[in-house]
Motif scaffolding. Structure first.
Motif, PDB file in Angstrom:
ATOM      1  N   LYS A  11      -4.105  -1.377 -12.158  1.00  0.00           N
ATOM      2  CA  LYS A  11      -4.785  -0.243 -11.541  1.00  0.00           C
ATOM      3  C   LYS A  11      -4.113   1.048 -12.003  1.00  0.00           C
ATOM      4  CE  LYS A  11      -6.505  -2.924  -7.773  1.00  0.00           C
ATOM      5  NZ  LYS A  11      -6.064  -4.193  -8.402  1.00  0.00           N
ATOM      6  N   THR A  12      -4.803   2.140 -11.784  1.00  0.00           N
ATOM      7  CA  THR A  12      -4.212   3.431 -12.151  1.00  0.00           C
ATOM      8  C   THR A  12      -3.105   3.768 -11.152  1.00  0.00           C
ATOM      9  OG1 THR A  12      -5.660   4.643 -10.678  1.00  0.00           O
ATOM     10  CG2 THR A  12      -6.462   4.304 -12.923  1.00  0.00           C
ATOM     11  N   GLY A  13      -2.402   4.852 -11.420  1.00  0.00           N
ATOM     12  CA  GLY A  13      -1.368   5.312 -10.509  1.00  0.00           C
ATOM     13  C   GLY A  13      -1.880   5.521  -9.092  1.00  0.00           C
ATOM     14  N   GLU A  14      -3.167   5.864  -8.955  1.00  0.00           N
ATOM     15  CA  GLU A  14      -3.713   6.056  -7.600  1.00  0.00           C
ATOM     16  C   GLU A  14      -4.302   4.767  -7.045  1.00  0.00           C
ATOM     17  OE1 GLU A  14      -6.067   8.526  -9.671  1.00  0.00           O
ATOM     18  OE2 GLU A  14      -4.112   9.401 -10.107  1.00  0.00           O
ATOM     19  N   GLY A  15      -4.064   3.664  -7.723  1.00  0.00           N
ATOM     20  CA  GLY A  15      -4.528   2.386  -7.192  1.00  0.00           C
ATOM     21  C   GLY A  15      -6.008   2.119  -7.423  1.00  0.00           C
ATOM     22  N   ARG A  16      -6.573   2.749  -8.459  1.00  0.00           N
ATOM     23  CA  ARG A  16      -7.992   2.494  -8.729  1.00  0.00           C
ATOM     24  C   ARG A  16      -8.165   1.536  -9.904  1.00  0.00           C
ATOM     25  NH1 ARG A  16     -10.764   7.714  -9.895  1.00  0.00           N
ATOM     26  NH2 ARG A  16     -12.597   6.397  -9.962  1.00  0.00           N
ATOM     27  N   ASP A  73       2.091   5.090  -1.401  1.00  0.00           N
ATOM     28  CA  ASP A  73       1.561   6.306  -1.997  1.00  0.00           C
ATOM     29  C   ASP A  73       1.951   6.282  -3.468  1.00  0.00           C
ATOM     30  OD1 ASP A  73       0.587   7.127   0.409  1.00  0.00           O
ATOM     31  OD2 ASP A  73       2.435   8.150   0.973  1.00  0.00           O
ATOM     32  N   THR A  74       1.165   6.994  -4.271  1.00  0.00           N
ATOM     33  CA  THR A  74       1.454   7.027  -5.700  1.00  0.00           C
ATOM     34  C   THR A  74       2.910   7.394  -5.894  1.00  0.00           C
ATOM     35  OG1 THR A  74      -0.684   8.042  -5.763  1.00  0.00           O
ATOM     36  CG2 THR A  74       0.500   7.902  -7.845  1.00  0.00           C
ATOM     37  N   ARG A  75       3.654   6.496  -6.468  1.00  0.00           N
ATOM     38  CA  ARG A  75       5.078   6.754  -6.647  1.00  0.00           C
ATOM     39  C   ARG A  75       5.487   6.155  -7.980  1.00  0.00           C
ATOM     40  NH1 ARG A  75       9.852   4.775  -3.570  1.00  0.00           N
ATOM     41  NH2 ARG A  75       8.540   3.559  -2.189  1.00  0.00           N
ATOM     42  N   ASP A  84       0.851  -1.196   0.000  1.00  0.00           N
ATOM     43  CA  ASP A  84       0.000   0.000   0.000  1.00  0.00           C
ATOM     44  C   ASP A  84       0.882   1.239   0.000  1.00  0.00           C
ATOM     45  OD1 ASP A  84      -1.955   1.859   0.220  1.00  0.00           O
ATOM     46  OD2 ASP A  84      -2.680   1.221   2.190  1.00  0.00           O
TER      47      ASP A  84
END
Ligand code: ASP
Length: 463
Positions: free
Chosen positions: A433-438, A221-223, A219
């Motif tokens: 998933k997207t960069g934001e985890g969606r 952060d967007t990195r 989990d």
């Protein structure tokens, strides 16, 4: 008539065949209709002649409709041969069309590369994006790479062991995903950041050579180009020294490239080796890109980075394990380690494999003795009580004849990304998933019902 895969059509030249799949590009030419037709394994040009019983229907069909077609496989006249492509020398003369399903007009074109299409649309309609030639290739090559690894491991006496997804956390330097345990209100499982502890415990269990195509969940952060879940070729070996793991891995990668990507050239074998210190001094990074020509997609510059520090400071200035707390210490630094001196200059028996500027894998020779493992936890400032609570099982396992062992865990997404010349790992993951985890297709993460929350004894603080 039995279905023939389009890739096998040529063997039916001169006779009739039945194929099923999707309409690709359509070219209406007045009285005749031409269209490309594809299934999961290939494409062929179809011709509907003016006198074909299928001509009326052929004028109605649209891209992405699903059809069953019967027709005659004809050799193309010499001047129409499209050399070098599958079925470039045959075509199907359509005699009958059965529409199995119609399709809406897709939100983007499927018969061309979708790279320039907005990522939102590609993610939302991933099942359409995956129909494109490039994506089909990527996912099928990924399967080939994984199959290569599986077979290679099995040939070398490794056994694939599935380890739990619901577990207690394993520290790999990220936040873990947690899952509420309904039967134990207020208690949670953690999803594995890696199977690290289980693979080491498999060594204690006497398997000697473990591997797993393992899903890891972190989990973060967007990195950059990260995914909340990714896949590793996770492996572990007993009674080995660092040299054995390096040699095994190096041979495997050379064979992988030679077998599946013969057009690519490895810049230097044996892979060059640098210590962490040398890499930082010389290149200012621990994942240097050693390619001579960074624009050459067929150049593969592997390198080993060795002797990473055992400890580092996190952003808050606190001590933490640079890789994870299970790495063993280099003999030269053992004394400082046991005395707890000069902590940030203590080196671990740990190693990375880098490729073209990417970190492909990390690994180490592990600790297999209780006292040494405890010393790491002590130096990390983990209290006796917390050591027992979090890692008591490891400390205990080491008292029951744990063999010396070490391993590695190359990241499959990155390997396939580089080998397929793709700019990011989303291009080689079927449902990323997207960069934001969606997940934009399923729309996850999403809320759960009040009933589910109640069962779990969870109240949401909506602030
Ligand atoms: N578990 C480690 C990681 O995920 C790899 C290893 O030490 O074998 O990076």
């Amino acid at each position: 008539m039995e279905r023939t895969f389009i890739k096998d059509l040529k063997s039916k030249t001169g006779s009739e065949a039945s194929i099923s799949g999707w309409v690709d590009v359509r070219r209406d030419q007045g009285k005749m209709v031409f269209f490309d037709f594809r299934d999961g394994f290939g494409k062929v040009q179809c011709v509907v002649l003016p006198n074909s019983p299928a001509i009326a229907l052929a004028k109605e069909i649209r891209p992405e409709w699903v059809l069953k077609i019967e027709g005659k496989v004809n050799a193309r006249p010499e001047k129409n041969i499209n050399a070098g492509i599958l079925n470039g020398d045959i075509e199907l003369e359509v005699l009958n069309i059965e529409v199995l399903n119609k399709s809406e007009t897709p939100p983007f074109e499927i018969n061309i590369d979708t790279m320039p299409v907005g990522e939102e649309a590609r993610m939302k309609y991933r099942y359409l994006d995956l129909r494109t030639e490039r994506m089909q290739k990527n996912i099928r090559m990924r399967d080939k790479v994984i199959t290569f690894f599986r077979e290679y491991m099995h040939k070398n006496d490794f056994v694939e062991i599935e380890t739990p997804m619901l577990m207690k956390g394993t520290p790999e330097g990220s936040r873990e995903y947690i899952v509420p345990a309904r039967l134990f209100p207020g208690h949670f499982y953690a999803l594995p950041q890696s199977p690290q502890q289980f693979k080491q415990l498999s060594m204690v269990a006497g398997f000697e050579r473990y591997f797993q195509i393992a899903r890891c969940m972190r989990d973060e952060d967007t990195r950059g180009d990260r995914q909340p879940e990714f896949t590793q070729l996770d492996f572990e070996m007993s009674f080995v020294k660092q040299e054995n793991v390096l040699a095994y891995t190096e041979k495997m990668f050379i064979e992988l490239v030679g077998t599946l990507y013969p057009e690519k050239k490895i810049s230097e074998t044996p892979f060059p080796r640098l210590t962490y210190k040398e890499a930082m001094e010389k290149y200012g990074t621990d994942k240097p890109d050693l390619r001579e020509d960074k624009n050459n997609p067929n150049e593969l510059a592997f390198a080993w980075i060795l002797d990473f520090p055992m400890f580092e400071k996190n952003d808050e200035g606190e001590i933490q394990a640079a890789h994870h707390p299970f790495c063993s210490i280099k003999p030269e630094d053992k004394e400082k380690f046991m005395k707890g001196e000069d902590l940030f200059n203590i080196r671990a028996n740990s190693y990375d494999l880098v490729l073209n500027g990417y970190e492909l894998s990390s690994g180490s020779i592990r600790i297999h003795e209780r006292t040494e493992q405890k010393q790491v936890f002590d130096l990390l400032g983990i209290s006796e009580e917390e050591q027992q609570r979090k890692f008591g099982h490891m400390l205990e396992a080491f008292t029951y004849g744990a063999p010396p062992h070490g391993g590695f865990a190359p990241g499959i997404d990155r390997i396939v990304m580089i080998l397929q010349n793709e700019p990011n790992i989303r291009e080689v993951i079927a449902f990323p998933k997207t960069g934001e985890g969606r997940d934009l297709m399923m729309n996850a993460p999403s809320e759960v019902s009040e009933k589910q929350l109640k069962e779990l004894g969870i109240k949401i603080d909506r602030k």
